[in-house]
Scaffold this motif. Structure first.
Motif, mmCIF file in Angstrom:
data_model
loop_
_atom_site.group_PDB
_atom_site.id
_atom_site.type_symbol
_atom_site.label_atom_id
_atom_site.label_comp_id
_atom_site.label_asym_id
_atom_site.label_seq_id
_atom_site.Cartn_x
_atom_site.Cartn_y
_atom_site.Cartn_z
ATOM 1 N N UNK A 185 0.821 -1.200 0.000
ATOM 2 C CA UNK A 185 0.000 0.000 0.000
ATOM 3 C C UNK A 185 0.863 1.261 0.000
ATOM 4 N N UNK A 186 2.153 1.097 0.279
ATOM 5 C CA UNK A 186 3.063 2.243 0.281
ATOM 6 C C UNK A 186 2.615 3.307 1.263
ATOM 7 N N UNK A 187 2.562 4.520 0.769
ATOM 8 C CA UNK A 187 2.146 5.648 1.611
ATOM 9 C C UNK A 187 0.686 6.010 1.387
ATOM 10 N N UNK A 196 -7.798 -1.380 -1.844
ATOM 11 C CA UNK A 196 -6.981 -2.374 -2.544
ATOM 12 C C UNK A 196 -7.309 -3.776 -2.040
ATOM 13 N N UNK A 197 -7.457 -3.918 -0.724
ATOM 14 C CA UNK A 197 -7.805 -5.242 -0.174
ATOM 15 C C UNK A 197 -9.154 -5.712 -0.685
ATOM 16 N N UNK A 198 -10.111 -4.821 -0.749
ATOM 17 C CA UNK A 198 -11.437 -5.181 -1.255
ATOM 18 C C UNK A 198 -11.372 -5.565 -2.730
ATOM 19 N N UNK A 199 -10.533 -4.849 -3.498
ATOM 20 C CA UNK A 199 -10.362 -5.182 -4.910
ATOM 21 C C UNK A 199 -9.771 -6.576 -5.055
ATOM 22 N N UNK A 200 -8.800 -6.905 -4.231
ATOM 23 C CA UNK A 200 -8.200 -8.238 -4.273
ATOM 24 C C UNK A 200 -9.246 -9.311 -3.980
ATOM 25 N N UNK A 217 -0.121 -3.410 5.979
ATOM 26 C CA UNK A 217 0.550 -2.547 5.005
ATOM 27 C C UNK A 217 0.627 -3.138 3.608
ATOM 28 N N UNK A 218 0.153 -4.371 3.421
ATOM 29 C CA UNK A 218 0.277 -5.006 2.118
ATOM 30 C C UNK A 218 -0.622 -6.241 2.047
#
Length: 237
Positions: A185-187, A196-200, A217-218
């Motif tokens: 997720x970086x910054x 992003x987690x939901x997209x995955x 964080x990832x």
């Protein structure tokens, strides 16, 4: 990222009566140049890192050493009981486990990469199931220690040994085929990370053989090279 190696701790103390441990370790290094060896500890333990096939080869080498010791004991006219006991102890060290014989049966330990263990438990659960054996897992960050315990009332180590071999064989196959990619997720803000987690999770049904390991964080994506590449490319798009 490929799963190239694991770390195991060997107890060399059982070889003290027959070998100078420092010399034995040097011989092990020559025998297994593909393995990395940590320092020999005062209690006889040593950490060894490398691939499962290389660790298996080292195990066979140590088994031969143990058998040679047992043969020497017999030649010296010692009782039959002691050579059998010593051979059992040596075999325990060579197979990278810590057996303890008791009323519950023989106990063994096996160290796996945590991601491989998670993938195995999700997609190959039968490898972690065996008759007359209880298998429990102790996660410790990047590694997971499996405790393989023979069921009460079952004499001998055969069920536990069969279960350990099944797990080892499955691990070797997964180690060869699996890859891991980290989607960081970086910054990004917490909300972006959640997105992003939901997209995955939404993409997951299109890649049924992919394992997602979400963290703060990832997200780690574990699967075959083709699946991991396809999955991560879709997330990027």
């Amino acid at each position: 990222q490929a799963f190239l190696c694991v770390t195991s701790t060997l107890s060399m103390a059982v070889f003290r009566d027959g070998f100078a441990l420092e010399e034995l370790v040097e011989e092990m290094k020559k025998q297994s140049p593909g393995l990395s060896f940590g320092p020999l500890q005062p209690d006889g333990r040593i950490a060894v890192q490398g691939s499962f096939p290389a660790l298996r080869a080292l195990r066979e080498f140590l088994l031969l050493k143990a058998k040679s010791l047992s043969g020497e004991d017999k030649k010296e006219g010692k009782s039959h009981q002691r050579p059998r006991r010593k051979l059992q102890e040596h075999r325990g060290a060579a197979e990278m486990k810590n057996p303890t014989g008791d009323a519950q049966g023989e106990k063994q330990e096996l160290v796996l990469d945590t991601d491989i263990y998670l993938y195995m438990s999700c997609f190959h659960p039968r490898a972690l199931q065996a008759k007359h054996v209880v298998i429990s897992a102790v996660p410790q960050g990047a590694i997971t220690t499996l405790c393989i315990q023979g069921a009460a009332g079952r004499a001998g180590a055969a069920p536990g040994l069969r279960a350990r071999k099944t797990i080892e064989d499955c691990t070797v196959e997964l180690q060869r085929s699996l890859r891991k990619e980290r989607i960081s997720f970086g910054e990004q803000s917490r909300a972006e990370g959640l997105r992003v987690r939901q997209l995955c999770e939404r993409l997951k049904p299109r890649y049924p053989a992919v394992l997602l390991v979400p963290c703060d964080t990832h997200v780690d994506v574990v699967g075959t090279a083709a699946d991991v590449f396809g999955f991560t490319e879709e997330v990027k798009r």
